[in-house]
Write a protein that holds these residues in place. Structure first.
Motif, PDB file in Angstrom:
ATOM      1  N   ALA A 155       0.836  -1.200   0.000  1.00 30.23           N
ATOM      2  CA  ALA A 155       0.000   0.000   0.000  1.00 30.23           C
ATOM      3  C   ALA A 155       0.868   1.246   0.000  1.00 30.23           C
ATOM      4  O   ALA A 155       2.066   1.207   0.280  1.00 30.23           O
ATOM      5  N   VAL A 156       0.236   2.353  -0.310  1.00 31.27           N
ATOM      6  CA  VAL A 156       0.848   3.668  -0.199  1.00 31.27           C
ATOM      7  C   VAL A 156      -0.050   4.498   0.700  1.00 31.27           C
ATOM      8  O   VAL A 156      -1.286   4.459   0.568  1.00 31.27           O
ATOM      9  N   GLU A 157       0.572   5.242   1.603  1.00 31.61           N
ATOM     10  CA  GLU A 157      -0.195   6.065   2.538  1.00 31.61           C
ATOM     11  C   GLU A 157       0.241   7.516   2.401  1.00 31.61           C
ATOM     12  O   GLU A 157       1.405   7.803   2.126  1.00 31.61           O
ATOM     13  N   ALA A 175      -4.832   9.028   4.208  1.00 30.19           N
ATOM     14  CA  ALA A 175      -5.492   8.007   3.408  1.00 30.19           C
ATOM     15  C   ALA A 175      -4.462   6.963   3.011  1.00 30.19           C
ATOM     16  O   ALA A 175      -3.267   7.236   2.969  1.00 30.19           O
ATOM     17  N   PHE A 176      -4.947   5.763   2.731  1.00 30.74           N
ATOM     18  CA  PHE A 176      -4.072   4.749   2.149  1.00 30.74           C
ATOM     19  C   PHE A 176      -4.759   4.165   0.923  1.00 30.74           C
ATOM     20  O   PHE A 176      -5.993   4.220   0.796  1.00 30.74           O
ATOM     21  N   ALA A 177      -3.966   3.636   0.018  1.00 31.52           N
ATOM     22  CA  ALA A 177      -4.512   3.070  -1.215  1.00 31.52           C
ATOM     23  C   ALA A 177      -3.822   1.757  -1.530  1.00 31.52           C
ATOM     24  O   ALA A 177      -2.631   1.588  -1.266  1.00 31.52           O
ATOM     25  N   VAL A 178      -4.597   0.829  -2.085  1.00 21.93           N
ATOM     26  CA  VAL A 178      -4.065  -0.459  -2.518  1.00 21.93           C
ATOM     27  C   VAL A 178      -4.557  -0.743  -3.929  1.00 21.93           C
ATOM     28  O   VAL A 178      -5.680  -0.387  -4.283  1.00 21.93           O
ATOM     29  N   ALA A 179      -3.698  -1.372  -4.717  1.00 22.25           N
ATOM     30  CA  ALA A 179      -4.105  -1.819  -6.049  1.00 22.25           C
ATOM     31  C   ALA A 179      -4.604  -3.247  -5.924  1.00 22.25           C
ATOM     32  O   ALA A 179      -3.891  -4.123  -5.433  1.00 22.25           O
ATOM     33  N   GLY A 183      -8.251  -4.996 -10.535  1.00 21.61           N
ATOM     34  CA  GLY A 183      -8.113  -3.775 -11.321  1.00 21.61           C
ATOM     35  C   GLY A 183      -8.217  -2.476 -10.570  1.00 21.61           C
ATOM     36  O   GLY A 183      -7.238  -1.727 -10.496  1.00 21.61           O
ATOM     37  N   PRO A 184      -9.367  -2.125  -9.976  1.00 19.86           N
ATOM     38  CA  PRO A 184      -9.495  -0.792  -9.394  1.00 19.86           C
ATOM     39  C   PRO A 184      -8.617  -0.603  -8.159  1.00 19.86           C
ATOM     40  O   PRO A 184      -8.333  -1.542  -7.432  1.00 19.86           O
ATOM     41  N   VAL A 185      -8.180   0.617  -8.004  1.00 23.58           N
ATOM     42  CA  VAL A 185      -7.459   0.993  -6.794  1.00 23.58           C
ATOM     43  C   VAL A 185      -8.490   1.383  -5.739  1.00 23.58           C
ATOM     44  O   VAL A 185      -9.434   2.121  -6.023  1.00 23.58           O
ATOM     45  N   VAL A 186      -8.328   0.873  -4.536  1.00 20.16           N
ATOM     46  CA  VAL A 186      -9.221   1.229  -3.436  1.00 20.16           C
ATOM     47  C   VAL A 186      -8.485   2.192  -2.512  1.00 20.16           C
ATOM     48  O   VAL A 186      -7.345   1.939  -2.101  1.00 20.16           O
ATOM     49  N   LEU A 187      -9.140   3.293  -2.204  1.00 21.52           N
ATOM     50  CA  LEU A 187      -8.548   4.346  -1.398  1.00 21.52           C
ATOM     51  C   LEU A 187      -9.429   4.556  -0.170  1.00 21.52           C
ATOM     52  O   LEU A 187     -10.634   4.781  -0.300  1.00 21.52           O
ATOM     53  N   VAL A 188      -8.855   4.449   1.012  1.00 17.07           N
ATOM     54  CA  VAL A 188      -9.594   4.640   2.271  1.00 17.07           C
ATOM     55  C   VAL A 188      -9.086   5.919   2.922  1.00 17.07           C
ATOM     56  O   VAL A 188      -7.893   6.046   3.212  1.00 17.07           O
ATOM     57  N   HIS A 189      -9.990   6.857   3.142  1.00 19.55           N
ATOM     58  CA  HIS A 189      -9.621   8.190   3.618  1.00 19.55           C
ATOM     59  C   HIS A 189     -10.264   8.476   4.976  1.00 19.55           C
ATOM     60  O   HIS A 189     -11.426   8.139   5.210  1.00 19.55           O
TER      61      HIS A 189
END
Length: 215
Positions: A155-157, A175-179, A183-189
């Protein structure tokens, strides 16, 4: 023969004393002890919020929001799927940069004012998704990215500040994001009304991050 031992020792002692006085006069006497350095004091660290208690799982079959990932929800937080997020009429509310909001998890039942929001980005990497998301925020500043893990996923934060229109104050955001494999990237903020609210809700955010799984 008279005993001369005592006078000789006495003379030697006098000579040593005289030599010592002479050395003192020449500035070679032992220096007085230097004053002790002041002790450094460290400000006590801010107390950490206790870990959040997991009460449910979000994202899987039968949960409030259908997502490409799942994660644990903190006790008391209430999730709700965003209705018709692709509708351009609601774009101001449901889009931020390349991200589309899919789910809102409300913290008010726990006594805090804020949301854990889940967004998806159709293409790109986790890093580019976060960069586009942050650029579209309200006056972002102090932006810092780092590589991390979200559950077992790479992940990237990002942490940053933005200017809140409601309070007219700068507040912390993250926020953090995972690929995902699909396919879609999920971003939790995680936002919050202000920085204090944001920090109080961090345990719920950390719980979600540590339990994220791809579906």
């Amino acid at each position: 023969m008279p005993d001369r031992t005592l006078p000789i020792r006495t003379t030697a002692a006098v000579a040593l004393v005289a030599t010592g006085l002479l050395l003192t006069a020449c500035g070679t006497a032992p220096k007085p002890d230097a004053p002790a350095a002041p002790k450094r004091t460290t400000a006590p660290a801010a107390p950490e919020e206790p870990a959040a208690e997991a009460a449910a799982t979000l994202g899987g079959p039968g949960t409030a929001c259908a997502l490409p990932v799942s994660f644990a929800l903190a006790k008391g937080w209430e999730p709700e799927a965003v209705k018709d997020p692709e509708n351009p009429e609601f774009a101001e509310l449901t889009r931020q940069g390349p991200a589309v909001m899919r789910c809102e998890v409300d913290a008010k039942p726990t006594g805090n004012i804020g949301y854990l929001r889940v967004w998806t980005v159709a293409k790109g990497s986790a890093r580019t998704a976060l960069e586009g998301f942050v650029k579209a925020a309200d006056q972002p500043s102090a932006v810092t990215y780092r590589e991390t893990r979200a559950g077992s996923l790479a992940a990237v934060e990002v942490t940053y500040t933005s200017h809140g229109e409601l309070t007219d104050e700068t507040k912390e955001q993250r926020a953090f994001a995972v690929a995902t494999p699909k396919g879609p990237v999920v971003l939790v903020h995680l936002g919050g009304l202000d920085t204090d609210e944001h920090r109080a809700m961090l345990p719920a955010y950390e719980l979600a991050k540590s339990t994220t799984k791809a579906l």
